[in-house]
Enzyme design. Structure first.
Site, PDB file in Angstrom:
ATOM      1  N   ALA A  53       8.913  66.723 -40.455  1.00 52.73           N
ATOM      2  CA  ALA A  53       9.062  68.069 -41.045  1.00 52.73           C
ATOM      3  C   ALA A  53      10.250  68.875 -40.491  1.00 52.73           C
ATOM      4  CB  ALA A  53       7.747  68.832 -40.901  1.00 52.73           C
ATOM      5  N   ARG A  94      11.087  66.735 -51.152  1.00 52.32           N
ATOM      6  CA  ARG A  94       9.744  66.299 -50.733  1.00 52.32           C
ATOM      7  C   ARG A  94       8.823  67.515 -50.806  1.00 52.32           C
ATOM      8  NH1 ARG A  94       9.166  62.615 -45.605  1.00 52.32           N
ATOM      9  NH2 ARG A  94       7.306  61.971 -46.750  1.00 52.32           N
ATOM     10  N   ASP A 240       2.740  68.596 -41.150  1.00 51.57           N
ATOM     11  CA  ASP A 240       3.729  68.891 -42.194  1.00 51.57           C
ATOM     12  C   ASP A 240       3.509  70.245 -42.827  1.00 51.57           C
ATOM     13  OD1 ASP A 240       3.777  65.800 -42.015  1.00 51.57           O
ATOM     14  OD2 ASP A 240       5.616  66.429 -43.020  1.00 51.57           O
ATOM     15  N   ASN A 250      -0.936  66.141 -42.498  1.00 51.83           N
ATOM     16  CA  ASN A 250      -0.058  65.275 -41.690  1.00 51.83           C
ATOM     17  C   ASN A 250      -0.137  63.862 -42.273  1.00 51.83           C
ATOM     18  OD1 ASN A 250       1.752  64.919 -39.414  1.00 51.83           O
ATOM     19  ND2 ASN A 250       0.140  63.688 -38.499  1.00 51.83           N
ATOM     20  N   LYS A 251       0.616  62.979 -41.699  1.00 49.64           N
ATOM     21  CA  LYS A 251       0.739  61.606 -42.214  1.00 49.64           C
ATOM     22  C   LYS A 251      -0.620  60.991 -42.540  1.00 49.64           C
ATOM     23  CE  LYS A 251       3.689  59.858 -43.025  1.00 49.64           C
ATOM     24  NZ  LYS A 251       4.128  59.913 -44.452  1.00 49.64           N
TER      25      LYS A 251
HETATM   26  O1  MRU Z   1       6.656  60.960 -44.177  1.00 49.63           O
HETATM   27  P1  MRU Z   1       7.177  61.447 -42.861  1.00 49.63           P
HETATM   28  O2  MRU Z   1       7.635  60.340 -41.981  1.00 49.63           O
HETATM   29  O3  MRU Z   1       8.204  62.541 -43.028  1.00 49.63           O
HETATM   30  O4  MRU Z   1       5.916  62.118 -42.168  1.00 49.63           O
HETATM   31  C1  MRU Z   1       6.091  62.746 -40.932  1.00 49.63           C
HETATM   32  C2  MRU Z   1       4.841  63.272 -40.334  1.00 49.63           C
HETATM   33  O5  MRU Z   1       3.777  63.196 -40.891  1.00 49.63           O
HETATM   34  C3  MRU Z   1       4.989  63.980 -39.013  1.00 49.63           C
HETATM   35  O6  MRU Z   1       3.836  63.864 -38.249  1.00 49.63           O
HETATM   36  C4  MRU Z   1       5.279  65.470 -39.233  1.00 49.63           C
HETATM   37  O7  MRU Z   1       6.303  65.654 -40.174  1.00 49.63           O
HETATM   38  C5  MRU Z   1       5.651  66.156 -37.969  1.00 49.63           C
HETATM   39  S1  MRU Z   1       7.218  65.644 -37.325  1.00 49.63           S
HETATM   40  C6  MRU Z   1       7.447  66.554 -35.904  1.00 49.63           C
END
Ligand code: MRU
EC number: 5.3.1.23
Length: 353
Positions: A53, A94, A240, A250-251
């Site tokens: 993010a 995104r 996120d 989050n992921k």
């Molecule tokens: O799809 P991504 O790789 O952008 O997903 C990232 C995540 O889910 C992270 O945990 C989140 O963005 C925090 S990064 C400090």
């Protein structure tokens, strides 16, 4: 930053381009790309060449500042109209990480009071650099605050990559591990591989090894067994987008870890800057969840692992309800309870500063 910190920066401003570490190619190759157009910036964010993010926000900010330099008018109002169009396009790259719109909005606001187009163009560059500089300090503070939650000898689990390369420096969830190293605190990380695109295996394992941090990689399906067998004392992940009531996107896979943490009675922490909160959203149900290309699930590294025609569901994120979260670690402190009240208080205080 400790001298031995050897993780490269994910995003850098260059006068005529935005330089990014191509995270698609890690760990096989340390490759840098020079983004020079709006299309380059959009593609880099959309295809995860840069991801995480805060890093998405920083890249978009630099991208907008760069594209603005070639807006060809001396009329400030016409300039702002063109700037708004580029901003709207980049903002589509995104949908889930709110840091993207947060950073782009900040840039547009920095240009609005300019008396001339040249001044607006300069303001945009300064603001984008400022966002990156602030993010580094913010991440350091998150790490400091998180450090109090762990003791030497702890084994802690994480998912995805919320590390240095997902931010300006240090990371969010991984920040305490870099700081612990400078204080001779012995912390061990278990990193979930993070299917489908393996940010845990490819990026977290790589970056922690670059930084000299103890890390063990597991597949996502090993999480419960590992919690039991390896005496995991906490889970820490990034975010996120965090709604007003503390529900957190989050992921994909994060929600499952939160349920497991509850079953094992271990704390589950979110580490995120205030720029990841979206107080316009009341709860997690209203957070947009990105669905990505089915081939990310059917293929691994270009190799087919499922029938090409099989229907696939590929959400990139999930929502962890706030009642499964033991604390949200921010640069301003840790929110542990009464999430809605504490988040409101935090943002009212922010508005006054
Ligand atoms: O799809 P991504 O790789 O952008 O997903 C990232 C995540 O889910 C992270 O945990 C989140 O963005 C925090 S990064 C400090």
């Amino acid at each position: 930053m400790p001298e031995q910190f050897a993780v490269p920066r994910s995003v850098e401003w260059e006068e005529a381009s935005v330089k990014i570490l191509n995270q698609q190619k890690l760990p096989e190759k340390t490759e840098y790309l020079h983004l020079t157009t709006k299309e380059d910036v959009y593609d880099a964010i959309q295809t995860l060449k840069v991801r995480g993010a805060p890093a998405i926000g920083i890249t978009a900010a630099f991208g907008l500042a760069l594209c603005a330099q070639s807006i060809n008018t001396s009329d400030v109002s016409a300039f702002l109209v063109e700037l708004g169009k580029i901003k709207d396009e980049l903002n589509q790259a995104r949908p889930t990480a709110v840091n993207l719109s947060w950073a782009l909005n900040r840039l547009v606001i920095s240009a609005e009071d300019a008396k001339s187009v040249n001044e607006a163009k300069t303001n945009l560059i300064h603001e984008a650099i400022q966002i990156q500089v602030e993010d580094e300090e913010t991440c350091r503070q998150i790490g400091q605050n998180a450090l109090h939650l762990f003791k030497s000898g702890d084994s802690i689990m994480t998912i995805c990559n919320a590390g240095s390369i997902a931010t300006s420096r240090y990371g969010t969830a991984l920040s305490p591990f870099y700081l612990a190293k400078t204080k001779d605190l012995d912390l061990h990380i278990y990193a979930c591989e993070t299917r489908p695109v393996l940010q845990g295996a490819r990026l977290t394992a790589w970056e922690l090894m670059q930084g000299g941090i103890d890390v063990t990689l597991i597949t996502d399906s090993m999480a419960a067994h590992t919690m039991k067998e390896k005496n995991i004392s906490a889970v820490i992940v990034g975010a996120d987008r965090i709604a007003r009531n503390g529900d957190t996107a989050n992921k994909i896979g994060t929600y499952g870890l939160a349920i497991l943490a509850k079953a094992f009675q271990i704390p589950f922490f979110i580490a995120a800057p205030l720029s990841t909160f979206d107080v316009s959203i009341s709860c997690g149900d209203n957070i947009p969840i990105e669905e990505r290309d089915p081939d990310e699930v059917r293929l691994i590294n270009g190799t087919q692992i499922a029938p090409q025609e099989v229907p696939v569901f590929n959400p990139a994120f999930d929502i962890t309800p706030h009642d499964l979260i033991s604390g949200i670690i921010t640069e301003k402190g840790i929110i542990t309870d009464r999430f809605e009240e504490e988040i409101e208080a935090l943002f009212s205080a922010e508005a006054l500063t």
